[in-house]
Design an enzyme around this catalytic site. Structure first.
Site, PDB file in Angstrom:
ATOM      1  N   GLY A 190       1.072  -1.088  -0.002  1.00 44.07           N
ATOM      2  CA  GLY A 190      -0.027   0.325  -0.415  1.00 44.07           C
ATOM      3  C   GLY A 190       0.755   0.838  -0.212  1.00 44.07           C
ATOM      4  CB  THR A 208      -1.878   3.053   3.732  1.00 43.91           C
ATOM      5  OG1 THR A 208      -1.105   2.428   3.926  1.00 43.91           O
ATOM      6  CG2 THR A 208      -2.331   3.733   2.860  1.00 43.91           C
ATOM      7  CE  LYS A 219       2.949  -0.126   3.386  1.00 43.40           C
ATOM      8  NZ  LYS A 219       2.200   1.411   3.059  1.00 43.40           N
ATOM      9  CB  THR A 220       4.669  -0.041  10.447  1.00 41.82           C
ATOM     10  OG1 THR A 220       5.231   0.091   9.361  1.00 41.82           O
ATOM     11  CG2 THR A 220       5.707  -0.958  11.897  1.00 41.82           C
ATOM     12  CG  HIS A 269      -3.459  31.282 -13.596  1.00 38.14           C
ATOM     13  ND1 HIS A 269      -3.317  30.940 -14.382  1.00 38.14           N
ATOM     14  CD2 HIS A 269      -3.580  30.300 -12.879  1.00 38.14           C
ATOM     15  CE1 HIS A 269      -2.732  29.764 -14.289  1.00 38.14           C
ATOM     16  NE2 HIS A 269      -3.393  29.491 -13.165  1.00 38.14           N
ATOM     17  CD  GLU A 270      -4.999  30.444  -8.955  1.00 43.57           C
ATOM     18  OE1 GLU A 270      -6.126  29.751  -8.787  1.00 43.57           O
ATOM     19  OE2 GLU A 270      -3.972  29.960  -8.813  1.00 43.57           O
TER      20      GLU A 270
END
Length: 693
Positions: free
Chosen positions: A257, A261, A263-264, A480-481
């Site tokens: 993954g 996320t 895993k450990t 621009h924005e």
């Protein structure tokens, strides 16, 4: 206990100095064994170089012969010889009666800087012993027999001279021992800290005394992954349940993954639930500067695991040693990582069975792992640990908000909707940053706005209000924005806008925040609408000022990647056809050729360019049709520097395609699809669209 003692204890319950009783003050220097060594060396130096009862006076042969020997004042002559038979000297002791003579009073006998009371009183260096004996005999030949003094000899070792002779060798030995002690004690399980333990496993062992306390209750989200790893716990607790039917316990499970996320954390929860010995080690701990050390550590790790079976071995970041063989950039060299991988493959599926030993591993680069490592019989299961969806993010927020002092009525559903694409580590960072922001503002509790500021801080960077920007540049950034916001508001499949700002953040001069739909698949129309929204900033500059600037660099980079992905990966081009040149296995990482011809490459370039040109023309058309709204929106940006979706509703009206759960007035929890746009290519990294000058 007397009343006085009771009163003293009540006055100072912690002990003297405000510390708990039995503990020493950390400000006071602690005892160190090296203090004793230093005191001994100081005493040796003092005894060698200092004489508190006086020091012998240095003279020469002439003074000794004329003023002492011929006058009959000498009581004893001692010749001091060294082990090397060089630098011999003579020590002269004067008779006590003679010390009272006027010529000796100037030496101040018995004082700190004078002569010793009991001798020796004088000393001088000599050369040859035979010559000295001959000279003494000739000088005493004129004296009466009772006044003549014999010569005695004494041999002394030159301790400091011998020490300095052996000093280089001693220094080399000390340095050698220190070097190998430091090298051998680098790991947690280094096994003694010397050269003989360099091949020992460095895995941390968690057993009955140091058991992991994390369980599945401490892991929020990851429901599908927890279902799979919970079965591993059952294998260890009740193996007979599965073996009675003829089944075999899986040998390994690979957690795959993105970073952050959990895993450990999931592996720690497996160890805590199984209540069996747990060996934890990183893939980089196998690699050392010595050849063969990695393979030796793998053998030692599995040897220890077999002795403590049933148990779990967890290798974090296994890609450090599990990279596909033959893919190393160091062509032609003997790679130590390959030797370590070969030994790992042998231990996992060799002649010797590993009964009761289950191997867990984690990586975020499964595409580069060796195929032999991933085959059935070694890693029987691959568990995907994906980014959390809407409901999982809400559960993760509940875990990380426990230690925070929150305002009443804080809506966790709203926070989970504001963080699409965030991992568990990102959410933990949001909670921590929000607490820091609230403390910086001297608040007593963390409020909703603090979380929004923390999300903006993590996505876009720190605000730079002191950055010098000219009026014309600020106007260009505003239009621009405003172009991005206008085009995205008018397109059905574009991501809904949350906020637009022209305050510089990080390297961006302006930024727009969108809330993309969490979906598993994306259609051609959805990708094309997102491309139009991304190009809206460049189109607004050209339409308003007639020129373009470098501020659209990030926009052009993103839209180019999207166009090439649509043509060469997703098969969304009629001319190229249903072809995909994407390599999901990473086998072309060190390849020197393209998987298509030059003619096909030209076709891909032309199709991607045409796709971008069509999207740009569509953006220009939308902005021309809404020129008044664009100018009004840009003017509001110049005045307030920040606008929200409510401001766009006042100017352009409500979007007819907005889903109900995305409306700010409807924030209750609703189950949505658990998907993210592939690699965030639609919304940009972190869901914030930024323009770099």
């Amino acid at each position: 206990m007397s009343e006085v003692n009771k009163q003293k204890k009540n006055e100072d319950p912690l002990g003297r100095g405000g510390l708990p009783r039995g503990l020493s003050d950390p400000r006071k220097p602690r005892f160190n064994i090296y203090w004793i060594y230093g005191a001994i060396l100081l005493m040796l130096f003092a005894s060698q170089f200092m004489n508190f009862g006086g020091t012998p006076q240095e003279i020469n042969w002439k003074d000794f012969r004329q003023n002492m020997l011929l006058r009959g004042d000498v009581d004893k002559i001692v010749v001091i010889t060294t082990s090397s038979n060089s630098n011999n000297k003579v020590e002269i002791t004067i008779k006590k009666d003679s010390l009272t003579k006027p010529e000796y009073k100037k030496y101040e006998v018995g004082t700190f800087s004078g002569l010793p009371v009991n001798g020796p009183h004088f000393t001088f260096q000599i050369g040859s012993l035979e010559t000295f004996e001959k000279n003494v005999q000739e000088a005493q030949a004129e004296l009466p027999l009772e006044q003549q003094v014999g010569i005695s000899y004494e041999t002394r070792r030159n301790i400091w001279g011998d020490l300095f002779t052996w000093f280089p060798l001693i220094l080399l030995i000390v340095f050698w021992v220190f070097f190998f002690r430091r090298m051998g004690s680098g790991g947690a399980g280094g096994g003694g800290g010397n050269i003989f333990s360099v091949g020992k496993s460095r895995a941390q062992i968690f057993d009955g005394e140091t058991m992991v306390r994390i369980t599945f209750k401490d892991v929020a989200g990851l429901e599908e992954a927890k279902i799979e790893v919970r079965e591993i716990v059952e294998f260890l607790k009740q193996p007979q349940k599965y073996t009675d039917l003829g089944g075999k316990i899986p040998k390994g499970a690979l957690l795959v993954g993105p970073p952050g996320t959990g895993k450990t954390l999931l592996a720690k929860a497996v160890a805590g639930e199984a209540n069996v010995p747990f060996f934890s080690i990183s893939g980089s701990d196998f690699v050392e500067m010595f050849v063969g050390v990695g393979a030796s550590r793998v053998r030692d790790l599995f040897k220890q695991a077999k002795e403590k079976a049933p148990c779990i071995i967890f290798i974090d970041e296994i890609d450090a040693i599990g990279r596909a063989r033959g893919k190393n950039p160091n062509f032609g060299s003997n790679d130590e990582r390959e030797n370590t991988l070969n030994q790992l493959l042998t231990e996992m599926d060799g002649f010797t069975p590993n009964n009761g030993v289950i191997l867990l591993a984690a990586t975020n680069r499964a595409d580069i792992l060796d195929r032999a490592l991933l085959r059935a019989g070694r890693f029987d299961r691959q568990i995907n640990v994906e980014l959390p969806d809407l409901n999982e993010r809400k559960e993760i927020f509940k875990v990380h908000l426990r230690p925070l002092k929150l305002e009443e009525g804080l809506d966790l559903g709203f926070l989970s909707k504001q963080t699409p694409g965030f991992s568990g580590a990102d959410i933990a960072n949001v909670c921590n940053e929000s607490a820091l922001i609230a403390a910086r503002k001297n608040k007593k509790q963390v409020e909703k706005q603090d979380f929004l500021d923390a999300i903006d801080r993590i996505i876009g960077g720190l605000e730079k209000r002191n950055k010098i920007i000219s009026i014309n540049e600020k106007k260009t950034i505003a239009y621009h924005e405003a172009g991005h916001a206008t085009v995205s508001w008018k397109l059905e499949h574009a991501s809904p806008l949350i906020k637009v700002t022209i305050i510089p953040r990080g390297r961006a001069l302006g930024a727009a925040w969108y809330l993309p739909d969490e979906r598993q698949i994306t259609t051609v129309d959805q990708l094309f609408d997102e491309m139009c929204a991304i190009l809206g900033g460049r189109a607004s500059e050209e339409l308003t000022f007639g020129v373009v600037s470098t501020g659209a660099l990030n926009d052009l980079e993103r839209v180019t990647k999207m166009a090439y992905a649509m043509v060469s990966y997703y098969g969304m081009s009629d001319k190229v056809g249903n072809l995909s040149f994407f390599d999901s296995g990473g086998n072309t990482e060190y390849s020197f050729h393209k998987p298509y011809s030059e003619k096909t490459a030209e076709m891909i370039d032309r199709e991607a360019s045409d796709l971008i040109a069509k999207a740009y023309e569509r953006s220009l058309k939308i902005l021309r049709e809404n020129a008044d709204g664009l100018s009004e929106l840009a003017g509001k940006l110049l005045d307030t520097e920040v606008i929200f979706s409510e401001d766009l509703e006042k100017i352009f009206g409500k979007r007819p395609w907005v889903r109900e759960e995305l409306h700010p007035e409807n924030q209750e929890e609703e189950k949505t699809s658990e998907a993210d746009v592939p690699e965030n290519i639609i919304s940009g990294e972190g869901n914030a669209e930024a323009d770099n000058s």
